[in-house]
Design an enzyme around this catalytic site. Structure first.
Site, PDB file in Angstrom:
ATOM      1  N   CYS A 187       0.815  -1.206   0.000  1.00 54.36           N
ATOM      2  CA  CYS A 187       0.000   0.000   0.000  1.00 54.36           C
ATOM      3  C   CYS A 187       0.852   1.260   0.000  1.00 54.36           C
ATOM      4  O   CYS A 187       0.328   2.367   0.022  1.00 54.36           O
ATOM      5  CB  CYS A 187      -0.922   0.011   1.202  1.00 54.36           C
ATOM      6  SG  CYS A 187      -2.033  -1.387   1.198  1.00 54.36           S
ATOM      7  N   CYS A 217      -2.307   7.446   5.285  1.00 51.56           N
ATOM      8  CA  CYS A 217      -0.968   7.430   5.877  1.00 51.56           C
ATOM      9  C   CYS A 217      -1.041   7.810   7.355  1.00 51.56           C
ATOM     10  O   CYS A 217      -0.333   7.253   8.180  1.00 51.56           O
ATOM     11  CB  CYS A 217      -0.047   8.422   5.185  1.00 51.56           C
ATOM     12  SG  CYS A 217      -0.160   8.385   3.413  1.00 51.56           S
TER      13      CYS A 217
END
Lengths: 192, 395
Positions: A33, A102
């Site tokens: 990812c 994130c």
């Protein structure tokens, strides 16, 4: 795209590094990812005497890690456990919408390190931090609608309501039952 | 700080000649090409002249060129329009795994309406094997679309061979030449394709003007239904100024592309040779020969692309990456994955695409500035630490 504060923490990250004698280590994310973080903590009198991190990821991921380390240093373990991903993003002056992913890793990695410390202190055997599996096949977004797939349920896209499966060759995600992988063209289980 | 722009694949600068050619059509010459009066005739003449220039660049006849608003629209028009036009004969499409998303997502849209598709794999250098295309063809196949060159890894595909086997089987063949047109020479008749997409902003023309070549006699249905514009195949008032700019850019590209490639290819080769030499664990992506003359691409191991782009930008250098973080979908590049790179390596994707005016000094600056950036990002990379620890343990 990024706030000044994010750019500052990206370009001059605080507390980067490895603590070889860490009391706790936490690792989250994976390169599939795009983000992976490792946090190291030293604990003295129930406080975080030192925090170091390493991050593989985009500017936001690096800035988030740096901010988390700064927010956590000197705090009690309980205070540090109360640091949320939202608090970190706010402290950075906000993150672009597509980068919130994130920020969700930063506090998690810190919390994992604290859990690791607590487990060790209680004499529990915790599995060693696994080395990242570079070939780990795990998707992050639905290939049809781009909606981020939630961690435990990568086999189903809620937005399109389709069952998904991973390609054994490239790790990409394709609708279950398709004859070939959407990403690399190699054959899958379904009939042509 | 001198800005060094190495992101041709995102956009090229507009040539002053193209801008000058466009200027009247943004001011006094505002007529609609479909109008009967003098203002309309003036606009129509300009659009027709541009059509002839674009046709000249690719070896087509002018009436075979249809203007669109973007390369993505040209690809949508080609894939959806050709599939719809041929569907009486079958509903199967063959495309390569490394096509642009405007092709791949057009195919996905067709799959939702009952077509089926086969993705043809590529080798480690991103090249499609025509025999794989041949293997993918079925009695139901009505369309093959394989790009001329890939913008992320620079690989030039064997389009003529693929078109030849399509012709034998009477299957329509489209090629997305958006990354290639104006940079490498080709002739649609020699290639033998039925349709080809190109875009002006990839060869020093304006944004908003692109074209689809459709060989005379090939059945294609419109994507945009409307009036009589573009032979009834693409409705909507023509973007006259942008089309004129595209025509001028095509004329310039035709005469200048060989000389430009002769300047840029050695600079590209220096970058391809020197970057992996100066920085350990840097892989060239795409082939060494048979790639776009202005295109150098890499995977920098143990770091993620966006960080590199941000630090390069701080040094005045513009580049691009196909990493998950730089895309909004948080997915690694489908191109690199199809080429067999693992996710972690693909995240370190980096593309330097040179433009007219790039100098050896620019490349030297890049080669000096870049290694410390990578060093800095590796110093904070857990993947690099893991790698070093594994080395220490001798595994």
């Amino acid at each position: 795209m990024y706030s000044e504060k994010v750019m500052d923490h990206f370009a001059n990250p605080r507390n980067v590094g490895v603590l070889s004698d860490a009391d706790g280590v936490g690792q989250v994310g994976n390169p599939v990812c795009g983000d992976m973080m490792t946090f190291y903590i030293k604990v003295r009198d129930d406080r975080l005497a030192d925090v170091k991190f390493q991050t593989f990821g985009c500017g936001a991921a690096i800035a988030v890690s740096s901010m988390v380390s700064e927010m956590a240093k000197g705090k009690t373990l309980e205070e540090a456990m109360a640091i949320t991903n939202e608090l970190v993003a706010d402290e950075l002056g906000g993150l672009p919408k597509n980068k919130m992913h994130c920020s969700n890793l930063g506090a998690d990695a810190l919390h994992e390190a604290i859990k690791d410390y607590r487990a060790k202190a209680a004499g529990e055997a915790r599995p060693a931090v696994p080395a990242a599996d570079l070939h780990e096949s795990e998707g992050c977004a639905c290939p049809y609608c781009e909606t981020a797939l939630e961690e435990p349920e990568k086999t189903f896209c809620k937005a399109c309501r389709v069952e998904l499966e991973e390609c054994p060759s490239c790790g990409g995600i394709t609708k279950k039952g398709e004859p070939t992988c959407l990403h690399c063209g190699k054959p899958l289980g379904g009939k042509a | 700080m001198k800005r060094i722009y190495l992101d041709h694949i995102a956009a090229t600068p507009l040539r002053p000649e193209a801008f000058e050619a466009m200027r009247p059509f943004l001011t006094d010459a505002f007529g609609n090409p479909q109008s009967l009066h003098a203002a309309g005739r003036e606009a129509l003449a300009a659009v027709d002249a541009a059509r002839a220039e674009v046709a000249g660049l690719i070896g087509a006849e002018a009436p075979e060129v249809y203007f669109t608003a973007s390369g993505s629209e040209a690809n949508n028009f080609a894939v959806k329009g050709l599939a719809a036009g041929q569907q009486a004969r079958g509903r199967h499409i063959v495309v390569s795994a490394v096509e642009h998303n405007s092709v791949l997502n057009s195919v996905k849209a067709l799959e939702r309406s009952g077509f089926s598709a086969t993705l043809v794999p590529v080798d480690r250098e991103g090249r499609v094997d025509p025999r794989e295309v041949e293997r993918a063809l079925t009695k139901e196949t009505v369309l093959v679309s394989v790009m001329m060159a890939n913008s992320e890894v620079g690989t030039i595909q064997p389009v003529a061979e693929i078109a030849a086997l399509c012709r034998e089987r009477k299957v329509a063949c489209h090629t997305d030449a958006v990354a290639a047109a104006g940079s490498i020479p080709f002739d649609v008749k020699a290639l033998g394709v039925d349709a080809l997409s190109l875009a002006g902003d990839q060869f020093y023309g304006p944004k908003g003007a692109a074209a689809l070549y459709v060989r005379r006699g090939v059945r294609i249905l419109p994507l945009i239904d409307g009036g009589v514009q573009e032979g009834g195949r693409r409705g909507g008032t023509e973007n006259v100024a942008a089309i004129v700019g595209l025509g001028q850019a095509a004329a310039l590209a035709r005469t200048e592309m060989a000389a430009r490639a002769a300047v840029l290819a050695p600079l590209r080769d220096r970058l391809l040779d020197e970057l992996p030499r100066r920085i350990p664990h840097v892989l060239v992506t795409g082939p060494r020969s048979g790639r776009l003359p202005h295109h150098a691409s890499f995977c920098v191991e143990f770091v993620e692309g966006e960080g590199m782009l941000l630090f390069l930008d701080m040094k005045g250098i513009a580049a691009s990456s196909g990493s998950a973080c730089t895309s909004k979908a948080l997915k690694a590049s489908h191109v690199l994955l199809a080429m067999g790179f693992d996710h972690a390596t693909a995240q370190g994707s980096l593309v330097f695409s040179l433009i007219d005016g790039t100098t050896g000094a620019d490349i030297d600056t890049l080669l000096d500035v870049f290694p410390p950036i990578v060093e800095r990002l590796r110093a904070m990379s857990p993947l690099y630490t893991q790698y070093l620890n594994a080395q220490k343990r001798g595994t």
